[in-house]
Write a protein that holds these residues in place. Structure first.
Motif, PDB file in Angstrom:
ATOM      1  N   TYR A   1     -36.826  26.724  19.323  1.00 59.65           N
ATOM      2  CA  TYR A   1     -37.479  27.864  18.689  1.00 59.65           C
ATOM      3  C   TYR A   1     -36.617  28.235  17.497  1.00 59.65           C
ATOM      4  N   GLY A   2     -37.108  27.997  16.319  1.00 61.09           N
ATOM      5  CA  GLY A   2     -36.326  28.323  15.135  1.00 61.09           C
ATOM      6  C   GLY A   2     -36.169  27.157  14.195  1.00 61.09           C
TER       7      GLY A   2
ATOM      8  N   GLN B   1     -37.837  25.316  11.904  1.00 62.45           N
ATOM      9  CA  GLN B   1     -39.091  25.262  11.156  1.00 62.45           C
ATOM     10  C   GLN B   1     -39.248  23.943  10.433  1.00 62.45           C
TER      11      GLN B   1
ATOM     12  N   TRP C   1     -34.470  30.567  24.178  1.00 63.15           N
ATOM     13  CA  TRP C   1     -34.658  31.862  23.496  1.00 63.15           C
ATOM     14  C   TRP C   1     -35.342  32.840  24.429  1.00 63.15           C
TER      15      TRP C   1
ATOM     16  N   GLN D   1     -46.699  34.448  12.161  1.00 58.67           N
ATOM     17  CA  GLN D   1     -45.505  34.020  12.885  1.00 58.67           C
ATOM     18  C   GLN D   1     -44.567  35.197  13.155  1.00 58.67           C
TER      19      GLN D   1
ATOM     20  N   ASP E   1     -43.369  36.565  16.809  1.00 62.69           N
ATOM     21  CA  ASP E   1     -41.951  36.492  17.182  1.00 62.69           C
ATOM     22  C   ASP E   1     -41.358  37.825  17.612  1.00 62.69           C
TER      23      ASP E   1
ATOM     24  N   TYR F   1     -39.896  32.899   5.704  1.00 61.90           N
ATOM     25  CA  TYR F   1     -39.524  33.354   7.038  1.00 61.90           C
ATOM     26  C   TYR F   1     -39.289  32.167   7.956  1.00 61.90           C
TER      27      TYR F   1
ATOM     28  N   GLN G   1     -38.005  31.342  12.071  1.00 58.21           N
ATOM     29  CA  GLN G   1     -37.710  31.934  13.368  1.00 58.21           C
ATOM     30  C   GLN G   1     -36.196  31.990  13.563  1.00 58.21           C
TER      31      GLN G   1
ATOM     32  N   ASN H   1     -35.612  36.981  12.517  1.00 55.22           N
ATOM     33  CA  ASN H   1     -36.091  38.223  13.130  1.00 55.22           C
ATOM     34  C   ASN H   1     -35.015  38.897  13.977  1.00 55.22           C
TER      35      ASN H   1
ATOM     36  N   ASN I   1     -28.899  32.191  15.189  1.00 57.51           N
ATOM     37  CA  ASN I   1     -29.005  33.649  15.341  1.00 57.51           C
ATOM     38  C   ASN I   1     -27.665  34.291  15.664  1.00 57.51           C
TER      39      ASN I   1
END
Length: 512
Positions: free
Chosen positions: A26-27, A29, A72, A274, A278, A313, A315, A318, A419
């Motif tokens: 997840y993230g 892209q 995640w 998206q 999210d 953007y 993921q 955020n 993140n």
């Protein structure tokens, strides 16, 4: 090594919806690429001999996706003494002082056996089992690799002395007195708070002194203003701050008026959709599921994406909104639980100010790490590779163990870089980490690497005990940090600084 049959069965399970299973990334892209193969990352010198069990290099997005998973969803006097050492002694003496502080933890562990699982730290200066395991793991890693140039006995070939900020963190994480009384601790915190207030109240805040003071943590009452100054959002001159705040807040809401309605345009629909998907996945749920908070986060992320088309953007961005929002809104809420902040009682005008301040400070942060989110995310690719090289030098046994079980660093460290460890530790620990990141030169882009290395080695014992690919990866994706507090973070940061001191600007340490 996991057999082909076992791995197929594992990946089949990981793609299912069974609770606790490993899920797709997840993230990511864009298709990740290998910086070495594409010639974008200079080789650090002769590579270490490859293990005969090492898996082949991941070179395509399909291979990456099939082999990568995601979770995640899933004392003041001591400070002054060490400060004197940092200012007047040479690097070898200062490092010995720092190492002695860390060794004191290990000695206390032998004198006072652990008494079961620890709870939340009511008094951060007291020694937690997490602290003890980190010190023990570091000690064992250097004992296992006596030739390691980062070991305590190896001379450091750097003239830079330990800054006052780092020595404060070391002394705060390991004071000479094992347990401080609550009264003494309160007195110490009151003294630190007074220092911050005096520094912030001057006509021109000395940002260098503010960074040194902030390295070991920022008291909650002054954290909002300190973060705004350290991020470069507000000027050091106290008379210019009100006008700057008013101008920047007005500028942000001009962006809202000009751009936000375009979220319904076809060209921006995918981005907004998206973001909308999210936000409910973010942590803590008690915060982001409040309607007002959801609306604020959507606006912040959409405006940032529109104004930064090079990355748009991605993921992961955020999550970077939350710490700023929580810190700034606590100016208007007297609540010690950062994860359960209720915004319904906050005046509308105050919420508007928090939203604008959050947007600008998040933008300042992302300016320094935007290559983490551009096409193919080269910043993350590079940092994961550097983490692998660093861990191979500071703890070869852990590195070999991961190799032998075919666990690739990209499978767990991608999220750590994407993140900034926010999904690995509680929000209160993230905020404490960011105190130091904003105090360090290139804290989010450079110092974070050493924090990740110290974080991985922190779990040395548990990693070496796992003998199964599946269980090892699941452990690395769901580390037991829910009980962590300031003491755990302080010791982690102290060890990260020690690694930075030993390895930064010393490329020969990567060579045999």
């Amino acid at each position: 090594m996991a057999s082909d049959g076992a791995r197929k069965q594992f990946w089949k399970r990981s793609n299912s919806k069974v609770p606790g299973s490993i899920q797709h990334v997840y993230g990511a892209q864009h298709p990740p690429f290998n910086p070495l193969l594409h010639g974008t990352l200079p080789r650090p010198g002769p590579r270490l001999p490859a293990s005969p069990l090492k898996a082949k290099r991941v070179s395509t997005f399909q291979e990456f996706e099939s082999s990568t998973s995601d979770a995640w969803d899933a004392g003041e006097d001591d400070d002054e003494l060490l400060a004197m050492a940092a200012e007047s002694l040479n690097s070898a003496v200062v490092m010995e002082t720092a190492n002695r502080v860390l060794r004191n933890h290990s000695q206390r562990r032998e004198q006072h056996p652990l008494r079961g699982a620890p709870g939340p730290q009511a008094e951060p200066p007291s020694l937690s089992s997490g602290d003890l395991r980190l010190v023990k793991s570091i000690s064992e890693s250097h004992t296992a690799c006596p030739a390691d140039p980062a070991s305590e006995t190896a001379p450091l070939q750097r003239s830079q002395s330990l800054p006052h900020s780092a020595t404060v963190a070391l002394s705060g994480a390991s004071p000479d007195q094992g347990v401080l009384s609550s009264a003494a601790f309160s007195e110490r915190e009151a003294s630190r708070l007074d220092k911050f207030r005096q520094l912030l109240a001057g006509p021109n805040t000395d940002l260098e002194e503010l960074r040194k003071l902030s390295w070991s943590g920022i008291p909650k009452p002054v954290r909002p203003m300190t973060w705004k100054l350290l991020s470069g959002y507000l000027p050091a001159n106290v008379d210019r701050r009100p006008a700057t705040l008013q101008r920047k807040q007005k500028e942000y809401f001009a962006f809202i008026e000009h751009y936000y309605d375009s979220r319904n345009d076809e060209v921006h629909q995918d981005t907004y959709r998206q973001i909308h998907i999210d936000i409910p996945r973010m942590s803590p749920e008690a915060l982001v599921l409040q309607p007002k908070v959801t609306e604020i986060f959507e606006r912040i992320l959409f405006i940032w994406a529109i104004r930064h088309p090079a990355s748009g953007y991605v993921q992961g961005i955020n999550d970077l909104v939350t710490p700023f929002f929580v810190v700034f809104i606590c100016e208007y809420i007297d609540d010690d639980d950062d994860s359960a902040v209720a915004v319904s009682s906050v005046p509308e005008e105050a919420l508007r100010n928090v939203e604008a301040d959050t947007y600008w400070c998040m933008s300042k942060l992302l300016d320094g790490i935007q290559d983490n989110y551009t096409f193919a995310q080269p910043g993350i690719q590079m940092k994961v590779k550097m983490l692998e090289e660093l861990v191979s030098r500071i703890d070869e046994q852990v590195h070999r163990h991961l190799e032998q079980h075919e666990v690739k660093y990209l499978q767990f460290a991608f999220r750590w870089m994407n993140n900034l460890l926010m999904r690995e530790v509680p929000l209160r620990c993230t905020i404490r980490l960011w105190d130091t990141y904003q105090s360090e030169p290139e804290g989010f882009s450079h110092f974070h690497l050493y924090v990740c290395a110290a974080f991985l080695v922190r779990w040395r014992k548990e990693i070496l005990e796992e003998r199964d690919f599946q269980e090892l990866l699941l452990f690395l994706q769901s580390l037991p940090t829910s009980h962590w507090g300031d003491a755990d973070v302080s010791l982690l940061l102290a060890e990260a600084y020690r690694l930075k001191f030993a390895f930064a600007d010393a490329p020969n340490h990567y060579k045999k």
